[in-house]
Write a protein that holds these residues in place. Structure first.
Motif, PDB file in Angstrom:
ATOM      1  N   TYR A 154     -28.264 -81.489  92.781  1.00 14.51           N
ATOM      2  CA  TYR A 154     -29.432 -80.977  92.379  1.00 14.51           C
ATOM      3  C   TYR A 154     -29.727 -80.836  90.838  1.00 14.51           C
ATOM      4  CZ  TYR A 154     -33.460 -77.815  91.231  1.00 14.51           C
ATOM      5  OH  TYR A 154     -34.595 -77.339  90.790  1.00 14.51           O
ATOM      6  N   HIS A 155     -28.293 -80.683  90.249  1.00 17.08           N
ATOM      7  CA  HIS A 155     -28.380 -80.820  88.844  1.00 17.08           C
ATOM      8  C   HIS A 155     -28.474 -81.991  88.214  1.00 17.08           C
ATOM      9  CE1 HIS A 155     -26.413 -80.131  85.044  1.00 17.08           C
ATOM     10  NE2 HIS A 155     -25.407 -81.065  85.118  1.00 17.08           N
ATOM     11  N   ASN A 156     -27.594 -82.802  88.868  1.00 16.28           N
ATOM     12  CA  ASN A 156     -27.573 -84.248  88.388  1.00 16.28           C
ATOM     13  C   ASN A 156     -29.095 -84.801  88.532  1.00 16.28           C
ATOM     14  OD1 ASN A 156     -24.827 -84.079  88.001  1.00 16.28           O
ATOM     15  ND2 ASN A 156     -24.556 -85.327  89.761  1.00 16.28           N
ATOM     16  N   PHE A 157     -29.834 -84.735  89.508  1.00 20.05           N
ATOM     17  CA  PHE A 157     -30.966 -85.353  89.435  1.00 20.05           C
ATOM     18  C   PHE A 157     -32.104 -84.648  88.470  1.00 20.05           C
ATOM     19  CE2 PHE A 157     -29.741 -86.246  93.956  1.00 20.05           C
ATOM     20  CZ  PHE A 157     -29.633 -87.622  93.811  1.00 20.05           C
ATOM     21  N   SER A 158     -31.768 -83.275  88.257  1.00 22.77           N
ATOM     22  CA  SER A 158     -32.578 -82.515  87.449  1.00 22.77           C
ATOM     23  C   SER A 158     -32.458 -82.771  86.059  1.00 22.77           C
ATOM     24  CB  SER A 158     -32.513 -81.060  87.852  1.00 22.77           C
ATOM     25  OG  SER A 158     -32.753 -81.163  89.054  1.00 22.77           O
ATOM     26  N   ALA A 159     -31.218 -83.001  85.721  1.00 22.15           N
ATOM     27  CA  ALA A 159     -30.754 -82.962  84.262  1.00 22.15           C
ATOM     28  C   ALA A 159     -30.548 -84.556  83.645  1.00 22.15           C
ATOM     29  CB  ALA A 159     -29.549 -82.215  84.061  1.00 22.15           C
ATOM     30  N   PHE A 160     -30.464 -85.326  84.469  1.00 20.09           N
ATOM     31  CA  PHE A 160     -30.306 -86.701  84.142  1.00 20.09           C
ATOM     32  C   PHE A 160     -31.195 -87.580  84.885  1.00 20.09           C
ATOM     33  CE2 PHE A 160     -26.132 -84.432  83.722  1.00 20.09           C
ATOM     34  CZ  PHE A 160     -25.807 -84.773  82.250  1.00 20.09           C
ATOM     35  N   VAL A 161     -32.327 -88.168  84.190  1.00 18.49           N
ATOM     36  CA  VAL A 161     -33.464 -89.016  85.056  1.00 18.49           C
ATOM     37  C   VAL A 161     -32.943 -90.305  85.150  1.00 18.49           C
ATOM     38  CG1 VAL A 161     -35.859 -89.610  84.789  1.00 18.49           C
ATOM     39  CG2 VAL A 161     -35.120 -87.288  83.992  1.00 18.49           C
ATOM     40  N   VAL A 162     -32.119 -90.951  83.932  1.00 16.39           N
ATOM     41  CA  VAL A 162     -31.711 -92.250  84.070  1.00 16.39           C
ATOM     42  C   VAL A 162     -30.517 -92.475  84.686  1.00 16.39           C
ATOM     43  CG1 VAL A 162     -31.487 -94.307  82.747  1.00 16.39           C
ATOM     44  CG2 VAL A 162     -33.272 -92.584  81.840  1.00 16.39           C
ATOM     45  N   ARG A 163     -29.359 -91.709  84.378  1.00 20.27           N
ATOM     46  CA  ARG A 163     -28.100 -91.882  84.816  1.00 20.27           C
ATOM     47  C   ARG A 163     -28.016 -91.401  86.426  1.00 20.27           C
ATOM     48  NH1 ARG A 163     -23.683 -92.040  81.570  1.00 20.27           N
ATOM     49  NH2 ARG A 163     -22.691 -92.320  83.415  1.00 20.27           N
ATOM     50  N   PRO A 216     -36.874 -75.301  93.083  1.00 21.63           N
ATOM     51  CA  PRO A 216     -37.177 -76.583  93.107  1.00 21.63           C
ATOM     52  C   PRO A 216     -37.930 -76.563  91.474  1.00 21.63           C
ATOM     53  CG  PRO A 216     -37.934 -76.121  95.102  1.00 21.63           C
ATOM     54  CD  PRO A 216     -37.407 -74.851  94.333  1.00 21.63           C
ATOM     55  N   ALA A 217     -37.614 -77.783  90.821  1.00 16.96           N
ATOM     56  CA  ALA A 217     -38.551 -77.948  89.583  1.00 16.96           C
ATOM     57  C   ALA A 217     -40.005 -78.493  90.048  1.00 16.96           C
ATOM     58  CB  ALA A 217     -37.750 -79.015  88.782  1.00 16.96           C
ATOM     59  N   GLU A 218     -40.735 -78.277  88.792  1.00 17.68           N
ATOM     60  CA  GLU A 218     -42.196 -78.581  89.128  1.00 17.68           C
ATOM     61  C   GLU A 218     -42.338 -80.100  89.058  1.00 17.68           C
ATOM     62  OE1 GLU A 218     -44.893 -76.923  89.933  1.00 17.68           O
ATOM     63  OE2 GLU A 218     -43.763 -75.146  90.315  1.00 17.68           O
ATOM     64  N   PRO A 219     -43.006 -80.654  89.829  1.00 17.45           N
ATOM     65  CA  PRO A 219     -42.959 -82.219  89.512  1.00 17.45           C
ATOM     66  C   PRO A 219     -43.609 -82.614  88.046  1.00 17.45           C
ATOM     67  CG  PRO A 219     -44.409 -81.660  91.609  1.00 17.45           C
ATOM     68  CD  PRO A 219     -43.785 -80.328  90.903  1.00 17.45           C
ATOM     69  N   ALA A 220     -42.868 -83.737  87.528  1.00 14.19           N
ATOM     70  CA  ALA A 220     -43.397 -83.928  86.232  1.00 14.19           C
ATOM     71  C   ALA A 220     -44.724 -84.816  86.465  1.00 14.19           C
ATOM     72  CB  ALA A 220     -42.395 -84.790  85.526  1.00 14.19           C
ATOM     73  N   THR A 221     -45.404 -84.593  85.306  1.00 17.44           N
ATOM     74  CA  THR A 221     -46.625 -85.593  85.179  1.00 17.44           C
ATOM     75  C   THR A 221     -46.040 -87.022  84.718  1.00 17.44           C
ATOM     76  OG1 THR A 221     -47.312 -84.924  83.026  1.00 17.44           O
ATOM     77  CG2 THR A 221     -48.300 -83.715  84.972  1.00 17.44           C
ATOM     78  N   ASP A 222     -46.992 -87.983  84.506  1.00 16.40           N
ATOM     79  CA  ASP A 222     -46.652 -89.227  84.096  1.00 16.40           C
ATOM     80  C   ASP A 222     -46.172 -88.939  82.717  1.00 16.40           C
ATOM     81  OD1 ASP A 222     -46.968 -90.535  86.656  1.00 16.40           O
ATOM     82  OD2 ASP A 222     -49.163 -91.195  85.831  1.00 16.40           O
ATOM     83  N   SER A 223     -47.038 -88.353  81.822  1.00 19.08           N
ATOM     84  CA  SER A 223     -46.788 -88.063  80.265  1.00 19.08           C
ATOM     85  C   SER A 223     -45.426 -87.322  80.169  1.00 19.08           C
ATOM     86  CB  SER A 223     -47.877 -87.597  79.569  1.00 19.08           C
ATOM     87  OG  SER A 223     -48.078 -86.149  80.166  1.00 19.08           O
ATOM     88  N   GLU A 224     -45.067 -86.625  80.835  1.00 14.99           N
ATOM     89  CA  GLU A 224     -43.782 -85.845  81.148  1.00 14.99           C
ATOM     90  C   GLU A 224     -42.604 -86.483  81.040  1.00 14.99           C
ATOM     91  OE1 GLU A 224     -44.848 -82.361  83.420  1.00 14.99           O
ATOM     92  OE2 GLU A 224     -45.149 -81.188  81.590  1.00 14.99           O
ATOM     93  N   SER A 225     -42.746 -87.263  82.191  1.00 11.46           N
ATOM     94  CA  SER A 225     -41.497 -88.067  82.744  1.00 11.46           C
ATOM     95  C   SER A 225     -41.037 -89.043  81.938  1.00 11.46           C
ATOM     96  CB  SER A 225     -41.904 -89.030  84.000  1.00 11.46           C
ATOM     97  OG  SER A 225     -43.026 -89.699  83.967  1.00 11.46           O
ATOM     98  N   SER A 226     -41.866 -89.516  80.909  1.00 14.53           N
ATOM     99  CA  SER A 226     -41.459 -90.645  80.080  1.00 14.53           C
ATOM    100  C   SER A 226     -40.660 -89.806  78.524  1.00 14.53           C
ATOM    101  CB  SER A 226     -42.488 -91.387  79.394  1.00 14.53           C
ATOM    102  OG  SER A 226     -43.661 -90.560  78.846  1.00 14.53           O
ATOM    103  N   ILE A 227     -40.986 -88.529  78.786  1.00 13.33           N
ATOM    104  CA  ILE A 227     -40.138 -87.853  77.675  1.00 13.33           C
ATOM    105  C   ILE A 227     -38.816 -87.324  78.085  1.00 13.33           C
ATOM    106  CG2 ILE A 227     -40.706 -85.539  76.153  1.00 13.33           C
ATOM    107  CD1 ILE A 227     -43.706 -86.216  76.322  1.00 13.33           C
ATOM    108  N   GLN A 228     -38.537 -86.995  79.296  1.00  9.21           N
ATOM    109  CA  GLN A 228     -37.471 -86.418  79.462  1.00  9.21           C
ATOM    110  C   GLN A 228     -36.268 -86.964  79.161  1.00  9.21           C
ATOM    111  OE1 GLN A 228     -37.583 -85.748  83.774  1.00  9.21           O
ATOM    112  NE2 GLN A 228     -39.293 -84.612  83.776  1.00  9.21           N
ATOM    113  N   SER A 229     -35.322 -86.173  78.753  1.00  4.79           N
ATOM    114  CA  SER A 229     -34.020 -86.796  78.235  1.00  4.79           C
ATOM    115  C   SER A 229     -33.027 -87.527  78.916  1.00  4.79           C
ATOM    116  CB  SER A 229     -33.109 -85.875  77.425  1.00  4.79           C
ATOM    117  OG  SER A 229     -32.705 -84.905  78.169  1.00  4.79           O
ATOM    118  N   GLU A 230     -32.450 -88.500  78.809  1.00  7.27           N
ATOM    119  CA  GLU A 230     -31.300 -89.119  79.536  1.00  7.27           C
ATOM    120  C   GLU A 230     -31.847 -89.098  80.863  1.00  7.27           C
ATOM    121  OE1 GLU A 230     -27.594 -88.629  78.045  1.00  7.27           O
ATOM    122  OE2 GLU A 230     -26.723 -89.759  79.669  1.00  7.27           O
TER     123      GLU A 230
END
Length: 186
Positions: free
Chosen positions: A37-46, A172-186
């Protein structure tokens, strides 16, 4: 088996984070879920691979996918600062290279052998900064447990008590909107 063992402490080789825990105290499936859960939440790309191992009453959760010590130190920093993952008190994080971990397994050695070797090398050549880190603000590797001033205190003994928050499931984290998902780090 020879009595001495040497390890390669090269920070530029692939690394692992091994979470070591007693299987009779820590729920291995809950730990696996919490780390995933931590990995999927904190690292979007990795993407990090998780592998469970057991040696009697000793459980290991291997977190794989770090090209070098610097990447591993960054992961630990995010883990400690994010606050989404609270490891049970009985879990001991061990930062080790893939080669050194494989050597321990092949030769039937313990982490204590590895710690003794690292300690002996530190006495010979004191380390002033973590391997692979150049910025002095990042010179310290995160400690196994973050220190907090707000830890519960047992009033009778005056000693810090155990925080029970690690027994709860993360929300569970709130689903990200399209504009938020491109801003998330790594």
């Amino acid at each position: 088996m020879c009595s001495t063992i040497t390890f390669d402490l090269n920070p530029d080789v692939p690394q692992l984070l091994v979470l070591v825990y007693p299987t009779d105290v820590v729920n291995a499936n809950q730990l696996l879920y919490d780390v995933a859960y931590h990995n999927f939440s904190a690292f979007v790309v990795r993407d990090f691979d998780l592998e469970q191992m057991n040696f009697g009453r000793l459980g290991l959760l291997l977190i794989k996918g770090f090209a070098n010590f610097e990447e591993l130190a960054h992961y630990r920093k995010v883990m400690d600062e994010e606050g989404r993952l609270t490891l049970p008190l009985e879990v001991r994080p061990v930062m080790i290279s893939v080669e050194n971990f494989d050597k321990l397994i092949r030769q039937g050695r313990s982490f204590e052998d590895y710690f003794r070797y690292v300690d002996s090398k530190a006495e010979e050549e004191p380390v002033t900064a973590s391997p692979g880190l150049t910025d002095s603000s990042d010179a310290q590797v995160p400690d196994d447990r973050p220190e907090t001033d707000d830890a519960p205190v047992d009033e009778a003994s005056g000693t810090p008590g155990q925080d029970e928050s690690h027994d709860t499931f993360p929300q569970p984290a709130e689903p990200a909107t399209d504009s938020e998902s491109s801003i998330q780090s790594e």
